[in-house]
Every structure is written in C-alpha cells, then in structure tokens.
Write a protein that holds these residues in place. Sequence first.
Motif, PDB file in Angstrom:
ATOM      1  N   THR A  83      -5.146   1.039  -6.670  1.00 47.73           N
ATOM      2  CA  THR A  83      -4.129   0.513  -5.757  1.00 47.73           C
ATOM      3  C   THR A  83      -4.606  -0.767  -5.062  1.00 47.73           C
ATOM      4  O   THR A  83      -3.822  -1.420  -4.387  1.00 47.73           O
ATOM      5  CB  THR A  83      -3.816   1.538  -4.649  1.00 47.73           C
ATOM      6  OG1 THR A  83      -5.051   1.919  -4.018  1.00 47.73           O
ATOM      7  CG2 THR A  83      -3.147   2.772  -5.210  1.00 47.73           C
TER       8      THR A  83
ATOM      9  N   GLN B 124      -2.996  -3.109   0.635  1.00 43.83           N
ATOM     10  CA  GLN B 124      -3.659  -4.202   1.357  1.00 43.83           C
ATOM     11  C   GLN B 124      -2.752  -4.762   2.450  1.00 43.83           C
ATOM     12  O   GLN B 124      -3.201  -5.049   3.557  1.00 43.83           O
ATOM     13  CB  GLN B 124      -4.069  -5.307   0.376  1.00 43.83           C
ATOM     14  CG  GLN B 124      -5.192  -4.866  -0.554  1.00 43.83           C
ATOM     15  CD  GLN B 124      -5.331  -5.698  -1.801  1.00 43.83           C
ATOM     16  OE1 GLN B 124      -4.610  -6.690  -2.001  1.00 43.83           O
ATOM     17  NE2 GLN B 124      -6.246  -5.321  -2.676  1.00 43.83           N
TER      18      GLN B 124
ATOM     19  N   GLU C 164      -1.353 -12.286  -4.446  1.00 41.46           N
ATOM     20  CA  GLU C 164      -0.782 -11.669  -3.244  1.00 41.46           C
ATOM     21  C   GLU C 164      -1.329 -10.263  -3.038  1.00 41.46           C
ATOM     22  O   GLU C 164      -1.804  -9.629  -3.977  1.00 41.46           O
ATOM     23  CB  GLU C 164       0.743 -11.668  -3.285  1.00 41.46           C
ATOM     24  CG  GLU C 164       1.333 -10.932  -4.450  1.00 41.46           C
ATOM     25  CD  GLU C 164       2.850 -10.953  -4.352  1.00 41.46           C
ATOM     26  OE1 GLU C 164       3.381 -10.697  -3.263  1.00 41.46           O
ATOM     27  OE2 GLU C 164       3.489 -11.222  -5.377  1.00 41.46           O
ATOM     28  N   PRO C 165      -1.273  -9.799  -1.796  1.00 41.32           N
ATOM     29  CA  PRO C 165      -1.839  -8.481  -1.499  1.00 41.32           C
ATOM     30  C   PRO C 165      -1.047  -7.360  -2.166  1.00 41.32           C
ATOM     31  O   PRO C 165       0.166  -7.478  -2.345  1.00 41.32           O
ATOM     32  CB  PRO C 165      -1.721  -8.356   0.025  1.00 41.32           C
ATOM     33  CG  PRO C 165      -1.202  -9.638   0.534  1.00 41.32           C
ATOM     34  CD  PRO C 165      -0.717 -10.460  -0.592  1.00 41.32           C
TER      35      PRO C 165
END
Length: 458
Positions: free
Chosen positions: A49, A28, A23-24
């Motif tokens: 990050t 993002q 998952e982002p």
Amino acid sequence: MSFASLGLSEELVRAVTERGYTEPTPIQAQAIPAVLSGGDLLAGAQTGTGKTAGFVLPILQRLSDKSVKGPSEGRAPIRALILTPTRELAAQVEESVREYGKHLKINSMVMFGGVNINPQITRLRSRVDVLVATPGRLLDHVQQKTLDLSHIEILVLDEADRMLDMGFIRDIKRVLALLPRNRQNLLFSATFSDEIKTLADGLLNKPAMIEVARRNATAETISQKIYPVDRDKKRELLSHLIKERNWFQVLVFTRTKHGANRLAEQLSKDGISSLAIHGNKSQSARTRALSEFKSGALQVLVATDIAARGIDISELPHVVNYELPHVSEDYVHRIGRTGRAGNEGEASSLVCVDELKLLADIERLIKREIPEEVVPGFEPDRNAKPEPILRNQGRGQQQRAPRGGQGAGRTGAPRTPGATAKPAGAAKPKPAAPRSGNGGGATAARNPSSHRPGGRHH
Ligand code: AMP
C-alpha cells in the motif's frame, strides 16, 4: 495531490521524486499529515500500500525539523525506533529510510539476529538517529548494554499483527518498558484482532485512525485461479504448469519449512531452478536466494508465509499457493505479491480434496468465488476422501492425522457433494462457523473433480 502539499520538505519531496513517485498513495495521503502533527497513529495497512513511506517520510521530517541533539560524529541518542517482525522487512524499511533521507543529515541502522552481533556493536558507537530492528536482537543489545533507548522520540510497530503471530508480544512489552514515556507511537497492522486492539489501547494515546482498503482483495490486476488436483500430484502439476506456460519469477507458498525445502529440491530435480526461503535458513542464504530471484536468475522461490511477509518484490508475475494457508488472511497477503502498481499478476492455487474447507474460508473472506481450471492429465479422483491436515507444529511437512483421527479442528470435515447451500451471510470473515457434515456452507458444494455445481453460479 502532491507530496509537497502534504507538508513535506523540499529534500524529502526531491527524494521521492527521484525514486519515481509522482503522487502519494492513499495511506501516505492520510498518514503523512497525521504523523507530522505529532500525534499517535493506528493504521490498518499492509505491504503493497506504500505504508513504509507513509511513516518513514514524516518521521524523517520531524527528526530534521527539531534541532538535532548531540554531535554529528560519535555517540548521540537514537531518536526513532522502528520494530519489524522479520529481518527482511527490517532491511527493506532501513533501505527506505536511507533512500528517502538521502538529502538529509540523518543516520540509520538496521539490526537483526542471525548475523554476528559485533559489527552491530561497532556501528552503535557512531551516530544512529533511526534504528530499524527486530525485537529479539534489539533485546540482546539491551542486555549487553550496547544500546540506549532512553531518548526515543518516535516508536513504530510495523506489521504489529505479524509480530504478535510470531510470539513477540513479551519482547515488545520489554522494549516498551525501556522507552521514555513521552513519545510518539505509530502502530501499523494489516488486521485488527483483539490482541492488536489490546496492544493499541495500552500503547497509543488518542490515536488518529486510518484504514486503507485491502487493495489486493479487490485488485483487478490479479487474476486468481484454482487448479483442482490430487494431493500426491501437486508437485508434478506445478512442474507441468511452470514448464508448459513458461512461468518465470514464480513465488510458491508452502505451509511448512520442511515442505518448502522438499519442494525446492524436487523442482530442481525437474530442471526448474528453485530455492527455499524460510526462518531456518541463515541470513546470507536468504539474502542470496532473494537477490537471485529478484534478478531473474532463479526461476522459483519457495517460501513460507512468515519468511515472505514484508518482502517487497514488485511486478511479480506469478504467485502459487502450493498449499492453501490455514489462515485465510494469509491468502490475501500471499496474492498481494503480484499485480502491483498496475502490472498483471496471476495467483494460482493447487487445491486437493483436503483443502476445500480452507478454500471456502478464503472465498468467504475475499467475497468472491475463484474460477477453476482442471488441467488435462491431472483430473482429480472423484472418490478421494479428504484427510485432516494437522497444524504444523514447527517440523515435518504437511502432517496428516491417522485415518479416522481428528485433525486440529479446522480442516478435513467430510463434505457431502451436492449440498449447495451457501449461507446468506457468507461474507462474514473469520472465525468460520463450525460445520458438521452437510450442515451448510460453501465447502459442501465444491467437488474438486468437477467444475462447480450449477447452484454456485450467481
Ligand atoms: P510498501 O507498502 O511500503 O511495502 O510499498 C510497496 C511498494 O510501493 C514499494 O515498492 C514502494 O517503493 C512503492 N511505493 C510506495 N509509495 C509509492 C508512491 N507514492 N508511488 C508509487 N510507488 C510507491
């Protein structure tokens, strides 16, 4: 949340899935839709990050969405330009472009100085959609008329704060002048100085603004420790810790290039395999040191802040501040190398009496006290007097002012042991309030030869 729900194409979702991302990350999740919308972006995010995918993925999507101009072979306009402060970061970003774009027909190239320009000129004769470059070499190509930037649709300034720190502002302005007016601009920076704000004001048009928490300032997976020690025992203590505690893959920070070289040599003499990495080393030496370190063949990599910035070494178990940085933010960058992606990390700082003010500045920035450990046999001299540390002028190791002389202003203020006043607003980051003598401030409280005075425990 899934990558697909952010509006990314099947090819890009497949590439990130193959890379193992499920998952982002927060940056993002915010940056991808913002960039896809076509507007400008101002993002506060640092290495670790997931910022790179935050701009690379939507850029790839935008480039592949719009009809590609030009032939698939031979000269075609360069459409996206990503500027980075260092060669290492440029190489890593371009690697990400290739990795995330592997199911798309997008060609990328990395360009930096310190290597022969001719292969780059040859490469530029074939198709390049995305160019990742450091500013100096980019301008060399412009001067040689081997590079045309007049069709750039998207510009990224990655780690813009560091580019300014490194004195690239004039180069950046020269590059900006070569780009078409109508384009999308993305600016990523870990910090927002006035200089960055001025740059952003001039560059960005109604930008979306995103800021993600400094994950490493609060990361619970990084355990931080201070080892008080006399300044001339630091090397011995470091060798002792590495050997006795079986530390492997240790990234050690020094303030100067010369200091990095000397330390790497001394550790090697102590039987600990070490190499230094900094801006004066050739690209091939840096690449070799980095790959040996990543593979585990090299036990210690000694680096200066600038050289280490942007290097992505994940799951790094040990970061050592052999000398504390002058700029507190650099401490946060340094320790951010460890404890990534949920892995335990240890950030150790060897602190001598000269550095107590730097330590207090750091603790104020991260809003916490770092626990201390005095290693038996390395107890610091209680009566040692602090000496000013001169700002590195580019050569020489940690330089000290002559006795009685004044340093560059920030460091070395004499401290009065026992003065334990801590300013109420201690959380305020730089610039540090000037202190005189025992005029208050956390620095006055720490005596390197003892554990903290009782008054400092909250
Ligand atoms: P960056 O901040 O761009 O330097 O990325 C830091 C690290 O996070 C890199 O090793 C990436 O491969 C990794 N990374 C980026 N995005 C993700 C994600 N969504 N899930 C897991 N890891 C990621």
